[in-house]
Write a protein that holds these residues in place. Structure first.
Motif, short mmCIF file in Angstrom:
data_model
loop_
_atom_site.label_atom_id
_atom_site.label_comp_id
_atom_site.label_asym_id
_atom_site.label_seq_id
_atom_site.Cartn_x
_atom_site.Cartn_y
_atom_site.Cartn_z
N ARG A 210 0.40 0.85 -11.02
CA ARG A 210 -0.62 0.19 -10.02
C ARG A 210 -1.54 -0.69 -10.87
O ARG A 210 -1.65 -0.77 -12.01
CB ARG A 210 -1.60 1.52 -9.76
N GLY A 211 -1.76 -2.18 -10.39
CA GLY A 211 -2.48 -2.96 -10.87
C GLY A 211 -4.05 -3.06 -11.01
O GLY A 211 -4.69 -2.15 -10.20
N ASP A 213 -5.79 -4.77 -9.24
CA ASP A 213 -6.32 -5.04 -8.02
C ASP A 213 -5.84 -4.03 -7.27
O ASP A 213 -6.17 -4.46 -5.83
CB ASP A 213 -5.60 -6.43 -7.38
N GLY A 214 -5.21 -2.96 -7.44
CA GLY A 214 -5.06 -1.92 -6.55
C GLY A 214 -3.53 -1.93 -6.04
O GLY A 214 -3.19 -1.10 -5.36
N GLN A 215 -2.88 -2.96 -6.09
CA GLN A 215 -1.50 -3.31 -5.77
C GLN A 215 -0.62 -2.12 -6.44
O GLN A 215 -0.64 -1.81 -7.71
CB GLN A 215 -1.10 -4.63 -6.13
N VAL A 216 0.13 -1.48 -5.48
CA VAL A 216 0.99 -0.48 -6.08
C VAL A 216 2.58 -0.47 -5.59
O VAL A 216 2.77 -0.97 -4.61
CB VAL A 216 0.23 1.03 -5.54
N VAL A 217 3.31 -0.28 -6.84
CA VAL A 217 4.97 0.08 -6.46
C VAL A 217 5.35 1.55 -6.98
O VAL A 217 4.49 1.79 -7.71
CB VAL A 217 5.64 -1.33 -6.83
N GLN A 258 -3.41 6.55 -6.50
CA GLN A 258 -4.52 5.72 -5.90
C GLN A 258 -5.87 6.37 -6.01
O GLN A 258 -6.78 6.03 -6.31
CB GLN A 258 -4.22 5.62 -4.23
N PRO A 318 1.68 -10.18 -11.35
CA PRO A 318 1.98 -9.40 -10.07
C PRO A 318 3.09 -8.20 -10.24
O PRO A 318 3.77 -8.18 -11.24
CB PRO A 318 2.93 -10.47 -9.55
N LEU A 319 2.97 -7.39 -9.41
CA LEU A 319 3.69 -6.44 -9.44
C LEU A 319 4.94 -6.22 -8.46
O LEU A 319 4.74 -5.64 -7.24
CB LEU A 319 2.93 -4.94 -9.31
N GLN A 321 8.16 -5.11 -6.15
CA GLN A 321 8.54 -3.86 -5.80
C GLN A 321 9.90 -3.85 -6.74
O GLN A 321 10.84 -4.82 -6.35
CB GLN A 321 8.74 -3.56 -4.54
#
Ligand code: ATP
Ligand code: MG
Length: 407
Positions: A210-211, A213-217, A258, A318-319, A321
């Motif tokens: 999780r980054g 910025d809340g981006q999650v893979v 999260q 960036p993360l 997938q």
């Protein structure tokens, strides 16, 4: 978080540098991933000959909580992570005063303490859809008396120290109230949890990144086989566990990350228990605030490894997938491999192992092999599952590895 670009050089001529607290094998593989992208690296580790310190641009050889060492790490690095669970949370807090630190001291603190960890799992059970094994907290003699009197339902159980456990250390299996009382005394009366022993049909873990910025893979769940409380074999391929269960585990791990506001790579471990349902029930065991032994296969079997994602997450990159391109089986290589049946030192037959197709050997650079010590791992990849099982079995035979029947 402004991205820290790989390979960038500042006005003083210093290359963008990422730091890690801890010098073990997870730090080593983090350093490899960061360097491949073009970062310089710094490792804070007291041991002169550590797996990560040996391969890093900078090795700050001080204690993890040494103020001068921490100041030097913060001075050298644009962002900092950790590679072992028992890093003093205070050290991360100090570093965070001047540098981005991922994961944060707060979440590492939760994962370091089984009591807080279980409270977190309970707090997000509504969104994660999973609970942990029935348990009781044992911090005082009065709590012990209450558990002895009222919680026979937790026996047989496992008494686990709340802090500093790993690889099954700090755990005692107890069957009776008398054994429980004796075991708690033997552990020095420190804060513990007593967990009910569950009938496990399998174990699995999920890696989430999780980054800021809340981006999650996330990666698909891997199925893990432990021998003597230590991970022995990881199965990472489609069909390694029932699809419905795998989907639930993955969703639960993402929800747990999260809910923590986690930044970095988190590994969540699950038990699969026989609850009478078709696929079995899912129970959350524990989480590791870092890449995990069960995710080492991602280096050789995926287009981005758990360590690549650790680098991306902390640096604000960036993360994407990750995609697994090959089925994989990972075999852990403990120090036992360096001794023959009579306990005499031996050099493992790497020539034979490396002549098998699709074998990827990773040794961590540790000088003395000791029984139970994680010295390296072997990942087997190939075009099909039957093929990697055959190769993994052969490699396990050649190295006299445990868990052969689990491949
Ligand atoms: P690690 O850090 O290597 O993951 P650990 O020392 O933190 O291990 P746990 O994950 O709590 O310990 O337990 C180690 C192993 O013991 C588990 O993977 C599982 O095989 C077994 N175990 C632990 N708790 C239970 C339980 N409640 N019921 C059945 N088996 C258990
Ligand atoms: Mg565990």
């Amino acid at each position: 978080m402004t991205p820290i670009f790989p390979g960038s050089v500042d006005a003083a001529g210093q290359r963008a540098t990422l730091g890690v607290v801890g010098g073990g094998q997870l730090g080593r593989m983090f350093v490899h991933a960061a360097q491949r992208l073009g970062y310089s690296t710094a490792v804070l580790e007291p041991d002169a000959q550590s797996p990560a310190g040996l391969v890093s641009h900078h090795h700050i050889q001080t204690g993890y909580d040494d103020p001068a060492g921490l100041a030097q790490l913060a001075h050298l690095c644009q962002a900092i992570t950790t590679e072992f669970e028992n890093v003093p949370a205070q050290a991360l807090q100090t570093l965070a005063l001047t540098r981005p630190v991922a994961p944060s001291a707060a979440v590492v603190g939760i994962a370091q303490n089984r009591i807080e960890e279980k409270a977190h799992f309970a707090a997000c059970a509504d969104v994660s859809g999973v609970t942990c094994a029935p348990y009781a907290v044992l911090e005082t003699p009065a709590q012990l008396q209450a558990v002895l009197a009222e919680r026979a339902d937790l026996l047989p159980g496992i008494l686990k120290t709340a802090r500093m456990g790993y690889d099954g250390k700090g755990q005692v299996r107890v069957k009776t109230a008398a054994q429980l009382a004796a075991a708690w005394a033997e552990l020095g009366g420190v804060a513990c949890v007593l967990e009910k022993m569950l009938p496990l049909t399998a174990e699995c873990s999920v890696l989430v990144a999780r980054g800021w910025d809340g981006q999650v893979v996330s990666f698909a769940p891997q199925r893990n086989v432990h021998v003597g409380g230590i991970l022995a074999v990881t199965h990472a391929y489609a069909g390694n566990m029932p699809a419905a269960l795998a989907a639930r585990a993955r969703e639960a791990a993402v929800a747990i990350a999260q809910h923590l506001g986690y930044v970095g790579v988190l590994c969540v471990e699950f038990f699969v228990v026989d609850d009478g349902s078709a696929h079995g029930g899912l129970v959350v065991n524990e989480m590791a605030p870092r890449p995990h032994n069960s995710g080492h296969y991602t280096i050789d079997a995926c287009d981005a490894s758990q360590f690549d994602l650790q680098v991306h997450a902390m640096a604000g990159l960036p993360l994407p997938q990750p995609r697994q391109h090959s089925p994989a089986i990972m075999l852990n290589l403990l120090g036992d491999v360096w001794f023959d049946a009579d306990g005499q030192p031996q050099e493992p037959d790497w020539y034979a192992v490396l002549s098998l197709p699709g074998t990827h050997l990773h040794l961590y650079g540790k000088l003395d092999a000791r029984a139970g010590r994680k010295m390296g791992h072997l990942t087997v990849t190939g075009p099909d599952i039957a093929g990697i099982k055959t190769v993994a079995r052969r490699a396990a035979e050649l190295l006299s590895l445990p868990g052969l029947d689990a491949i």
